[in-house]
Structure formats: structure tokens, C-alpha cells
Design a protein around this motif. Structure first.
Motif, PDB file in Angstrom:
ATOM      1  N   PHE A 145       0.970  -1.128   0.017  1.00  0.00           N
ATOM      2  CA  PHE A 145      -0.002  -0.106   0.110  1.00  0.00           C
ATOM      3  C   PHE A 145       0.972   1.344  -0.067  1.00  0.00           C
ATOM      4  O   PHE A 145       0.403   2.253  -0.527  1.00  0.00           O
ATOM      5  N   GLY A 146       1.989   1.337   0.788  1.00  0.00           N
ATOM      6  CA  GLY A 146       3.045   2.244   0.618  1.00  0.00           C
ATOM      7  C   GLY A 146       3.324   2.633  -0.766  1.00  0.00           C
ATOM      8  O   GLY A 146       3.522   3.922  -1.159  1.00  0.00           O
ATOM      9  N   LEU A 147       3.751   1.777  -1.493  1.00  0.00           N
ATOM     10  CA  LEU A 147       4.252   1.885  -2.810  1.00  0.00           C
ATOM     11  C   LEU A 147       3.199   2.262  -3.672  1.00  0.00           C
ATOM     12  O   LEU A 147       3.351   3.263  -4.684  1.00  0.00           O
ATOM     13  N   ILE A 148       1.865   1.803  -3.609  1.00  0.00           N
ATOM     14  CA  ILE A 148       1.084   2.395  -4.455  1.00  0.00           C
ATOM     15  C   ILE A 148       0.614   3.965  -4.119  1.00  0.00           C
ATOM     16  O   ILE A 148       0.591   4.625  -4.827  1.00  0.00           O
ATOM     17  N   ALA A 149       0.729   4.188  -2.563  1.00  0.00           N
ATOM     18  CA  ALA A 149       0.814   5.631  -2.337  1.00  0.00           C
ATOM     19  C   ALA A 149       1.614   6.588  -2.945  1.00  0.00           C
ATOM     20  O   ALA A 149       1.273   7.641  -3.425  1.00  0.00           O
ATOM     21  N   ALA A 150       2.999   5.838  -3.046  1.00  0.00           N
ATOM     22  CA  ALA A 150       4.246   6.659  -3.712  1.00  0.00           C
ATOM     23  C   ALA A 150       3.964   6.953  -5.206  1.00  0.00           C
ATOM     24  O   ALA A 150       4.396   8.008  -5.495  1.00  0.00           O
ATOM     25  N   ASP A 151       3.356   5.807  -5.791  1.00  0.00           N
ATOM     26  CA  ASP A 151       3.087   5.949  -7.301  1.00  0.00           C
ATOM     27  C   ASP A 151       2.203   7.134  -7.295  1.00  0.00           C
ATOM     28  O   ASP A 151       2.316   8.149  -8.373  1.00  0.00           O
ATOM     29  N   ILE A 152       1.100   7.229  -6.535  1.00  0.00           N
ATOM     30  CA  ILE A 152       0.233   8.313  -6.809  1.00  0.00           C
ATOM     31  C   ILE A 152       0.772   9.746  -6.267  1.00  0.00           C
ATOM     32  O   ILE A 152       0.429  10.778  -7.059  1.00  0.00           O
ATOM     33  N   GLY A 153       1.348   9.503  -5.308  1.00  0.00           N
ATOM     34  CA  GLY A 153       1.956  11.110  -4.795  1.00  0.00           C
ATOM     35  C   GLY A 153       2.983  11.597  -5.653  1.00  0.00           C
ATOM     36  O   GLY A 153       3.171  12.875  -5.678  1.00  0.00           O
ATOM     37  N   CYS A 155       4.045  10.282  -9.105  1.00  0.00           N
ATOM     38  CA  CYS A 155       4.165  10.162 -10.433  1.00  0.00           C
ATOM     39  C   CYS A 155       2.791  10.606 -11.058  1.00  0.00           C
ATOM     40  O   CYS A 155       2.531  10.594 -12.385  1.00  0.00           O
ATOM     41  N   ARG A 156       1.935  11.138 -10.286  1.00  0.00           N
ATOM     42  CA  ARG A 156       0.376  11.416 -10.854  1.00  0.00           C
ATOM     43  C   ARG A 156       0.070  13.042 -10.708  1.00  0.00           C
ATOM     44  O   ARG A 156       0.919  13.602  -9.692  1.00  0.00           O
ATOM     45  N   PRO A 157      -0.705  13.545 -11.584  1.00  0.00           N
ATOM     46  CA  PRO A 157      -0.928  15.269 -11.117  1.00  0.00           C
ATOM     47  C   PRO A 157      -1.520  15.315  -9.946  1.00  0.00           C
ATOM     48  O   PRO A 157      -2.293  14.597  -9.369  1.00  0.00           O
ATOM     49  N   PRO A 158      -1.233  16.382  -9.307  1.00  0.00           N
ATOM     50  CA  PRO A 158      -1.618  16.778  -7.790  1.00  0.00           C
ATOM     51  C   PRO A 158      -3.103  17.081  -7.845  1.00  0.00           C
ATOM     52  O   PRO A 158      -3.342  18.246  -7.456  1.00  0.00           O
ATOM     53  N   THR A 159      -4.077  16.453  -8.337  1.00  0.00           N
ATOM     54  CA  THR A 159      -5.493  16.796  -8.369  1.00  0.00           C
ATOM     55  C   THR A 159      -6.009  16.449  -6.895  1.00  0.00           C
ATOM     56  O   THR A 159      -5.417  15.635  -6.127  1.00  0.00           O
ATOM     57  N   LEU A 160      -7.199  17.034  -6.625  1.00  0.00           N
ATOM     58  CA  LEU A 160      -7.703  16.567  -5.340  1.00  0.00           C
ATOM     59  C   LEU A 160      -8.221  14.965  -5.497  1.00  0.00           C
ATOM     60  O   LEU A 160      -7.993  14.261  -4.058  1.00  0.00           O
ATOM     61  N   LYS A 161      -8.517  14.345  -6.273  1.00  0.00           N
ATOM     62  CA  LYS A 161      -8.666  13.118  -6.334  1.00  0.00           C
ATOM     63  C   LYS A 161      -7.658  12.180  -6.207  1.00  0.00           C
ATOM     64  O   LYS A 161      -7.582  11.197  -5.489  1.00  0.00           O
ATOM     65  N   ASN A 162      -6.463  12.469  -6.874  1.00  0.00           N
ATOM     66  CA  ASN A 162      -5.074  11.685  -6.446  1.00  0.00           C
ATOM     67  C   ASN A 162      -4.828  12.260  -5.156  1.00  0.00           C
ATOM     68  O   ASN A 162      -4.149  11.233  -4.503  1.00  0.00           O
ATOM     69  N   SER A 163      -4.962  13.117  -4.544  1.00  0.00           N
ATOM     70  CA  SER A 163      -4.841  13.524  -3.040  1.00  0.00           C
ATOM     71  C   SER A 163      -5.586  12.649  -2.181  1.00  0.00           C
ATOM     72  O   SER A 163      -4.856  12.412  -1.348  1.00  0.00           O
ATOM     73  N   LEU A 164      -6.769  12.465  -2.412  1.00  0.00           N
ATOM     74  CA  LEU A 164      -7.412  11.605  -1.451  1.00  0.00           C
ATOM     75  C   LEU A 164      -7.060  10.063  -1.547  1.00  0.00           C
ATOM     76  O   LEU A 164      -7.006   9.460  -0.747  1.00  0.00           O
ATOM     77  N   ARG A 165      -6.670   9.849  -2.786  1.00  0.00           N
ATOM     78  CA  ARG A 165      -6.220   8.355  -3.017  1.00  0.00           C
ATOM     79  C   ARG A 165      -4.877   8.223  -2.326  1.00  0.00           C
ATOM     80  O   ARG A 165      -4.501   7.159  -1.862  1.00  0.00           O
ATOM     81  N   PHE A 166      -4.058   9.231  -2.384  1.00  0.00           N
ATOM     82  CA  PHE A 166      -2.813   9.094  -1.716  1.00  0.00           C
ATOM     83  C   PHE A 166      -3.169   9.023  -0.067  1.00  0.00           C
ATOM     84  O   PHE A 166      -2.213   8.104   0.572  1.00  0.00           O
TER      85      PHE A 166
END
Length: 399
Positions: A145-153, A155-166
Motif C-alpha cells: 500500500f505504501g508503494l501504491i501511495a508513492a506512485d500516486i503521490g 508520479c501523478r498530477p496533484p489533483t484533489l482526487k489523487n490527493s485523496l487516493r494518496f
């Protein structure tokens, strides 16, 4: 025709990736062959969670691993907590960690021919203790789960949706074991965002994270014990070199990669590269986890139990050391030599032997031919654990 097509596909697989695949299959065979359906060492403590007086929300020394306790409880409800099946589940999560880490490295640094070799230590018997303990699932899920969070935080655009996923996957990582691994990732993420001068986002994210972590962990205290920094350095050095006994040389062997990484970080201004910062944050998360690893008087338990943590830094360190070629070549050769003697069933057999002793002793106790004073049970009062296991009708008590 089918076999011809399969052969053609096999021929297209790169040599180093094929070597990694063979090592993984051999490792999986050892887990299958040497798994024994009986609790071992700290696994016995889970019995109290299965009892009517227990709870999946019970506190332990590592934090509050609610998620992994719930998974263990599901295994108990399905089949009386068959340890061997739990070990197989643990192994598949471990492989998922490795595949995800591989994909993140490729995303950050690109494909290159030597990369699969850096994952070979994952299938060394240096990690046997970690793979043969059902309780190691909590760390494997934390990493996943930490690596999935790292990928989101990172490597992906800093949108609200991605922040919540992070935040979501960060919380799942913490619920799996503790705050420490995710804290390392957060520090790396914070450095990256500070370089972009996104101060409001940093403050907002950390406030949300602290609130969720407090709910998940019941506190933010960690790193207990003496000389924790020294033990973490020894663990890193032992895993990078393959020298799996504690010696003063470990403090010397760790210097070349540490200096090389520091110089590469400064020379290439890596804090401006989000992909590179993700890899550095993973190293930081693993180092923090190593600092929190218990040191045992017996080097076998200290090195081999901690190796499951530090192994996740090995391919990342080698990837970043490509920036400094001499250090990269030195460490690559040293690691291959160190691990060349580690692909054997020796430590798997030791775990197998220990579990078999417990199983034999338990059966003697249930047949009323033994006193229940069994080795490798986490408390002195072994008979009490065996009585509770019988009362709970665990899988191994039915034979």
C-alpha cells in the motif's frame, strides 16, 4: 504448435529476467516444501485475538496492524488458521510488492538490462525467516500500500482526487503495521513539494495524514531502543554485501554507496526530479523501518529478520548508483559475490525443523504422552497456548 509458440515466447524473454524468474520459482518451491501447519514464535500471540476475549483491534509493540489481524481472523474462520496456506498468501503479496517496485523503478529510471539482477536478493535464503513467518504479512502489506501511495503521490498530477487516493493508501499502509514506512515516503514527498514551493499543499496533506495516522495508530511514537541508527546501517550493509553476520566491516562497507548516493543527489539536483525523489523516499522509508527493527543478540535473527525490510532498498540503491558508475560496478560485483552462496534451502530447512519440533511436541501433548513444554513458543507456559489452540480448534489440532 502450442509448444512451438510457447518456446518462441520463452526465447524472447531477456536472459537476466529469465534468471530472476528461475530464482523466484525455486524460492516458491522452498516455501511450498518447508511450510508446516503450526504457529511459530510470535505467531502464537494471535491465538488471543481468535478467542472470545480477544479483538482484531488489540495493540501490540509494532503499532496497531488492524488490517493484518483481520486477514488472520478471516483465515481462522475459513479453515482454522492453516499456517501453510497463510504463508502462501503471504508469499503472493510479497511477489506483488516486488512486481510493483519493479514497475516503479522502470517508470522512474527506464528499462535496462541489469535491472532484474538487482531483484535476485529477494529470492535469496537470506530472507527465509521473513517468508516463513505468517506475521511478516503485515510488513508486506505495508510495503504494497505504501508503494501504491508513492506512485500516486510522486508520479501523478496533484489533483484533489489523487490527493485523496494518496491519503487512502497511506492509511491502509499504516493500518497494515505502523506509521514508520509511510513516514519515510511522506518526508521524501514533502521535500519534492517544497522544491516546487507548494507549501499550502504540504501543510494540508500533513494535517490530514496526522489525523488519519492518529486514528490508525493511537499515537506517533516509534524508534525505541539503543543504537538504532547503527543497527540500521549494519542491516543495510549486510543486505547489500551478502555478509550475513554482524562484523565491524559493515560500517565500512556502507560508506561507498552512502557517499555515492549523496554525491549523485547533489550533483544531479535530484530533488527537482519527482521520479528520482520517489526512489529516494523509498530508501528513506526502508531505512526508517530498519531503525525500528529489533536487534537480537543472535546475529541470525537480527540480520535475517531485518533482511525482509532492507531488501526493498537493494534494487533502488543500485538504480540510483548508475549515476556514479565506479560505485555502481563495485557494489554490483560485491552483491553478486555475496549472494552467490545464499541460494540454498539451508535457512528454509532450519525454519522447517523448528516448526516440526513444535508440531511433534504439540501432538505428544494432545496424546497425553508429553508435558507440553515445547520450544519456539513465544511464552514459557507452552501448555496454556496448546490448550487454547485446542479450544479454538485450529487446523493443526484436528490431526
Amino acid at each position: 504448435m502450442f509448444f512451438q509458440k510457447a518456446l518462441l515466447r520463452i526465447k524472447k524473454v531477456p536472459l537476466f529476467l529469465a534468471v530472476l524468474g528461475v530464482a523466484g520459482l525455486l524460492n516458491f518451491y522452498y516455501v511450498l516444501s518447508y511450510g508446516v501447519d503450526v504457529p511459530h514464535r510470535t505467531e502464537w500471540d494471535s491465538l488471543f485475538m481468535f478467542s472470545p476475549q480477544g479483538s482484531v483491534f488489540q495493540q501490540d509493540q509494532a503499532g496497531r496492524p488492524v488490517l493484518t489481524h483481520m486477514i488472520s481472523y478471516i483465515f481462522y474462520l475459513l479453515g482454522g488458521w492453516n499456517i501453510k496456506i497463510h504463508l502462501l498468501f503471504n508469499y503472493f503479496v510479497y511477489v506483488a510488492d516486488i512486481v510493483l517496485l519493479y514497475r516503479l523503478i522502470v517508470k522512474a529510471a527506464g528499462e535496462y538490462r541489469f535491472l532484474p539482477l538487482f531483484f535476485l536478493p529477494f529470492f535469496s535464503d537470506l530472507n527465509a525467516l521473513n517468508l516463513m513467518q505468517a506475521t511478516a504479512l503485515q510488513f508486506h502489506l505495508t510495503v504494497l500500500f505504501g508503494l501504491i501511495a508513492a506512485d500516486i503521490g510522486f508520479c501523478r498530477p496533484p489533483t484533489l482526487k489523487n490527493s485523496l487516493r494518496f491519503i487512502l493508501f497511506g492509511a491502509l499502509s499504516v493500518l497494515s503495521m505502523n506509521i514508520i514506512f509511510m513516514l519515510g515516503l511522506l518526508i521524501g514527498w514533502g521535500i519534492m513539494e517544497a522544491g516546487r514551493k507548494n507549501i499550502p499543499r504540504i501543510i494540508g496533506m500533513f494535517l490530514f495524514m496526522i489525523m488519519i495516522f492518529h486514528i490508525c495508530c493511537g499515537g506517533l511514537s516509534f524508534f525505541t531502543g539503543d543504537q538504532i541508527f547503527r543497527f540500521a546501517v549494519i542491516l543495510f550493509s549486510a543486505v547489500l554485501t551478502g555478509l550475513d553476520t554482524v562484523t565491524p566491516l559493515h560500517l565500512i562497507f556502507i560508506l561507498p554507496p552512502a557517499v555515492a548516493l549523496g554525491w549523485g543527489f547533489y550533483q544531479r539536483r535530484l530533488w527537482k526530479d519527482s521520479n528520482a525523489m520517489m526512489l529516494i523516499a523509498i530508501i528513506l522509508a526502508v531505512f526508517f523501518s530498519a531503525m525500528n527493527c529489533d536487534s537480537e543478540t543472535d546475529p541470525y535473527f537480527f540480520i535475517h529478520n531485518g533482511a525482509g525490510i532492507v531488501l526493498f532498498a537493494v534494487p533502488v540503491v543500485f538504480t540510483l548508483l548508475r549515476l556514479v558508475k565506479p560505485a555502481f560496478v563495485y557494489l554490483c560485483c560485491l552483491s553478486v559475490i555475496g549472494y552467490s552462496a545464499s541460494f540454498s534451502p539451508r535457512y528454509f530447512q532450519l525454519e522447517f525443523s523448528a516448526r516440526r519440533q513444535v508440531l511433534s511436541c504439540a501432538r505428544e501433548y494432545y496424546n497425553k504422552t508429553g508435558d507440553g513444554n515445547c520450544p519456539f513458543i513465544s511464552e514459557n507456559n507452552s501448555a496454556a497456548f496448546l490448550d487454547l489452540a485446542k479450544q479454538l480448534n485450529l487446523s493443526f489440532t484436528r490431526h
